[in-house]
Structures are given as C-alpha cells and as structure tokens.
Design a protein around this motif. Structure first.
Motif, PDB file in Angstrom:
ATOM      1  N   THR A   1       5.389   8.443   0.089  1.00  0.00           N
ATOM      2  CA  THR A   1       5.021   9.544   0.970  1.00  0.00           C
ATOM      3  C   THR A   1       4.293   9.031   2.203  1.00  0.00           C
ATOM      4  O   THR A   1       4.417   9.603   3.286  1.00  0.00           O
TER       5      THR A   1
ATOM      6  N   THR B   1       6.997   8.169   4.706  1.00  0.00           N
ATOM      7  CA  THR B   1       7.560   9.307   5.426  1.00  0.00           C
ATOM      8  C   THR B   1       6.551   9.894   6.398  1.00  0.00           C
ATOM      9  O   THR B   1       6.925  10.384   7.476  1.00  0.00           O
ATOM     10  N   ASP B   2       5.280   9.861   6.040  1.00  0.00           N
ATOM     11  CA  ASP B   2       4.207  10.292   6.939  1.00  0.00           C
ATOM     12  C   ASP B   2       4.248   9.477   8.239  1.00  0.00           C
ATOM     13  O   ASP B   2       4.244  10.025   9.352  1.00  0.00           O
TER      14      ASP B   2
ATOM     15  N   CYS C   1      -2.977   4.718   3.144  1.00  0.00           N
ATOM     16  CA  CYS C   1      -3.361   6.128   3.154  1.00  0.00           C
ATOM     17  C   CYS C   1      -4.507   6.399   4.123  1.00  0.00           C
ATOM     18  O   CYS C   1      -5.377   5.556   4.344  1.00  0.00           O
TER      19      CYS C   1
ATOM     20  N   SER D   1       1.042  15.262  -8.307  1.00  0.00           N
ATOM     21  CA  SER D   1      -0.289  14.972  -7.783  1.00  0.00           C
ATOM     22  C   SER D   1      -1.334  15.889  -8.401  1.00  0.00           C
ATOM     23  O   SER D   1      -1.070  17.056  -8.695  1.00  0.00           O
TER      24      SER D   1
ATOM     25  N   GLY E   1       2.412  10.770  -4.068  1.00  0.00           N
ATOM     26  CA  GLY E   1       3.013   9.506  -3.670  1.00  0.00           C
ATOM     27  C   GLY E   1       3.669   8.764  -4.816  1.00  0.00           C
ATOM     28  O   GLY E   1       4.806   8.289  -4.704  1.00  0.00           O
TER      29      GLY E   1
ATOM     30  N   SER F   1       6.695  10.732  -5.980  1.00  0.00           N
ATOM     31  CA  SER F   1       7.812  10.599  -5.040  1.00  0.00           C
ATOM     32  C   SER F   1       8.514   9.265  -5.221  1.00  0.00           C
ATOM     33  O   SER F   1       9.753   9.187  -5.186  1.00  0.00           O
TER      34      SER F   1
ATOM     35  N   VAL G   1       4.170  15.251   7.059  1.00  0.00           N
ATOM     36  CA  VAL G   1       5.275  15.434   6.112  1.00  0.00           C
ATOM     37  C   VAL G   1       6.525  15.906   6.860  1.00  0.00           C
ATOM     38  O   VAL G   1       6.594  17.047   7.306  1.00  0.00           O
TER      39      VAL G   1
ATOM     40  N   LEU H   1       9.003  14.631   0.887  1.00  0.00           N
ATOM     41  CA  LEU H   1       8.140  13.813   0.036  1.00  0.00           C
ATOM     42  C   LEU H   1       6.718  13.919   0.573  1.00  0.00           C
ATOM     43  O   LEU H   1       6.411  13.428   1.647  1.00  0.00           O
ATOM     44  N   LYS H   2       5.841  14.545  -0.198  1.00  0.00           N
ATOM     45  CA  LYS H   2       4.517  14.912   0.288  1.00  0.00           C
ATOM     46  C   LYS H   2       3.416  14.125  -0.395  1.00  0.00           C
ATOM     47  O   LYS H   2       3.344  14.075  -1.618  1.00  0.00           O
ATOM     48  N   SER H   3       2.544  13.501   0.412  1.00  0.00           N
ATOM     49  CA  SER H   3       1.319  12.945  -0.149  1.00  0.00           C
ATOM     50  C   SER H   3       0.516  14.060  -0.799  1.00  0.00           C
ATOM     51  O   SER H   3       0.499  15.196  -0.309  1.00  0.00           O
TER      52      SER H   3
END
Length: 428
Positions: A16, A19-20, A88, A265, A365, A368, A390, A405-407
């Motif tokens: 993630t 992707t961020d 992160c 998460s 993360g 994902s 995202v 795909l999200k943190s």
C-alpha cells in the motif's frame, strides 16, 4: 516512452505504501507503473516512474537490505537516474530496523554520502517539526501507533529513532531552514555533509515545505521518506526537460465484474471504515483463534459471500480493537496471528476471484501484500486518487483486475464505498 527510459526508480517497503507513492507521482503528471516484487519481465508500457513494491517492512533487517538492493539494481537496469526509498508516513520500524539499515545499504551501493529522511504527509496529517513526528495534533507515540502490533512507535523524535537503527551519523534539517527556501536547504545540506552527516530528518509541516525539499534535493541520487516528499519530484524532471509539461497520467481501462472488500488492518481508520460499512451492508468477520483451531473459516466466509455478491459487494474482515488484537497475539504469538489472518484473506480473495469478483478494495499493507501475491498480480497501472494516499489501480493483464490497496491508517470513514465507485469508473 519505453520502460527502459523511466526517470525515477522507487523501492517501497510494503504494497500500500507503493501505491501511495505511485499515486503522488501520477498526480504530478508522471506515468507510473508499480511492480509486485522484482519482475522477471515487465510488459511493454510507457512509464516515467517505476515503483517496486516489496514486503520488507517487518522482515529481518538483513533480508530487507538484500531485497532492497536487488530492487535497486533492477531499477538501474531500467535506466532510472534517481532513486527513492519509500516507507510509511508514521516511520513504521523498530530499533532493530529496517529504515536505517536499508538506507545505509542503498547509500553504499549508489556510492553517495548523503540523503534526507522525510516521512511527512501533511495532507494526511503527518507533519514533522524539530524532528518530532505528529499525527494530526498528537505526537506519534500518543497517536495510537504506540499500540501497533508489529512496529509500535514509542518515540516521536525521528532523529533518535533513526540513529538507533544505524551507526552512521544522523542529524536534523530544521524547519527554519526549510521555511527559508530552496537555496537555504541546499546550503544546509552542504554543511551537514561536511560535518559527516549521512542522513538528515527533514522537517515539513505543509505541502510547500515538501516542494521546497523536493527541489533542493533534485541532485541527490537517493531520497527517502513517505509519499509526501515525492510531491516536488516530478517538477524537477520537468525543469530539466525530461518530462512533458502536462499529461493525463491517471487513465485506466474499464473493469467489469463483481466487487468485494477485504480488511485486515487493525488501525483506527480501518476500524471506523468497517463500522461504517457494517451499519448498512453485509459483512463477515474472520477470527484468528478459529483459524488456529483449524475451523473452516475460509469456506465459511466464501459461503457468506455467496449469499450476496451477485446483488451487492460484501466486506470480509479481520479488523479488531487493540484489545482483541492483543488477546489473539497473546494466544498465538504476534507473527503467527498476523500470518494466519493474511493467508486466510488471501485464500478468500482467490475464492472470490473464482466467483467472478474483478474489483477488490483491500485495507492494510500486510493484507494487501498477501492478497496481490495470491492473485498473482505482477504489475499495476496507477490511476486517479480515491482519498489522499490511495489511488485506483488496474493490473497489466489481458483481463485486468481493478484494485484499491489501502494503508490501514488512510482513507475517510466512507472509503470502502467511495473506492468501489471509483473502481467502477465514477469520479472520486
């Protein structure tokens, strides 16, 4: 532009996070492709930036170094001229690593003597002042991150945190210097380098600070940080005549099919998103203790999904409160509890794909990472932003999947529903 002409090569320590970062670069007009690990072969696709997504944040430091160096060498083979190590925005790590060790190894491999470390992302409430990282109005160690199951952050002073991870000299690039502009930052970097400093935590409390830092670091071979610091990088390539003035970098193909949400998460943000969804839509919780007992949790979750997915998306989640997480970890061990959940959600993803699900929203993360590996995703085209940090993505396949795909910490409370709309092709 062929893949061999990519300008910026990025190494991300989780999926993630990759992707961020890719989302930030696309917003800056860089056509961006994210690979899942180091690809044996990359499909022919125009890309100004390549992002290699590793799953190295919480593995042994020596393994993280080895994987990161392999990614660097692959990116060099693609012709990249500048490199970015992405971690992160809450600096997730422990005193044993991995940020300091990986950064030190990348510096050595590139033959350079200095880089900055700036996880600031003001748009998502992550700011750094006098070396202290804030999450919103709270210090990092009072933000909830002190309860993270794998990387509990008990110290908000990033100079101290990074110094404990490396034998090299760490110092601070203070806010008063950043606020004075590009020339002041460049001058301060020269002084730090002459003093033997090889890594400097950079203060930043606004997007303008990130743009200043990005421009001041245009000549650095290596930059490290969160996705925020990438805000200023595309313009460097544009000023050098290497990037067009304007390009639609966020265009994605339409993906038809069923949809589902998977959440692993345990962050505050994901807990709130799960609660929002559960209030009006079907959801099924998987229990790590039941998994450990050998109960058919995956089959039960898929049977639940079968009742709904032809009519509406479902949420299957392992998200829990900090107390519930600690209870499971106490019974199973930290690593075992996380691994059980990740593998179960990955297996559920495969089962959903077999049932016709082509659009997935995934929270967390580590989750994902497990899901994209199980779905045999090799590379992603990065599209429009859903929420800060995202983007929507599609796989580079003849029959693509659409993925968000999200943190764990990212996204508004209604993120799941919003993400599904964007994956269907609606505006964010």
């Amino acid at each position: 532009m062929s893949q061999a002409q990519a300008l910026l090569g990025c190494i991300a320590d989780d999926f993630t996070g990759a992707t961020d970062l890719a989302n930030m670069l696309v917003r800056g007009g860089m056509r961006t492709v994210q690979t899942i690990g180091i690809p044996k072969q990359l499909p022919a696709v125009a890309a100004d930036a390549l992002v290699v997504a590793l799953k190295s944040r919480t593995i042994a430091a020596a393994d993280a170094v080895e994987q990161s160096l392999a990614a660097l060498r692959w990116l060099q083979q693609q012709g990249c001229t500048q490199f970015f190590f992405k971690y992160c925005s809450t600096f997730d790590s422990t005193d044993a690593g991995n940020i300091g060790q990986v950064t030190e190894a990348l510096l050595h491999e590139l033959g350079v003597d200095f880089t900055i470390a700036c996880p600031a992302f003001p748009e998502n409430g992550r700011t750094i002042y006098r070396g202290y990282l804030f999450v919103g109005d709270a210090l990092l160690n009072e933000s909830g991150m002190e309860h993270h199951p794998l990387t509990p952050m008990g110290d908000a002073n990033l100079v101290r945190v990074l110094q404990r991870q490396t034998s090299t000299k760490v110092d601070l690039l203070r806010y008063d210097v950043v606020a004075s502009g590009v020339a002041a930052v460049e001058q301060r970097i020269m002084v730090l380098r002459s003093d033997g400093v090889r890594m400097a935590i950079a203060d930043a409390v606004s997007d303008q600070d990130l743009r200043v830092l990005g421009e001041a670091c245009a000549e650095l071979k290596l930059i490290t940080g969160g996705s925020g610091i990438a805000l200023g990088l595309p313009q460097n390539f544009r000023r050098a005549g290497l990037l067009p003035a304007a390009v639609d970098a966020a265009c994605l193909p339409q993906v038809n099919g069923l949809a589902a949400v998977l959440a692993g998460s345990a962050s505050k943000a994901t807990n709130a998103q799960v609660a929002e969804w559960k209030a009006t839509r079907p959801a099924y919780r998987i229990d790590p203790l039941a998994l450990a007992r050998g109960e058919p949790v995956v089959q039960q979750a898929l049977a639940f999904a079968d009742q709904y997915i032809q009519q509406e998306p479902v949420l299957i989640y392992a998200t829990a409160t900090p107390e519930e997480v600690k209870s499971a970890q106490s019974a199973l061990g930290v690593a075992a509890a996380g691994h059980l959940v990740e593998q179960a959600l990955a297996a559920i993803a495969c089962g959903l794909q077999q049932r016709g699900v082509r659009r997935f929203v995934v929270a967390g993360g580590e989750t994902s990472g497990a899901v994209v590996q199980a779905l045999d995703v090799r590379a992603l085209r990065i599209g429009p932003q859903i929420d800060p940090g995202v983007p929507a993505t599609t796989t580079l396949d003849a029959q693509p999947l659409a993925l968000a795909l999200k943190s764990g910490n990212f996204g508004a409370t209604d993120f799941f529903a919003k993400a599904l709309r964007v994956l269907e092709g609606a505006p964010a």
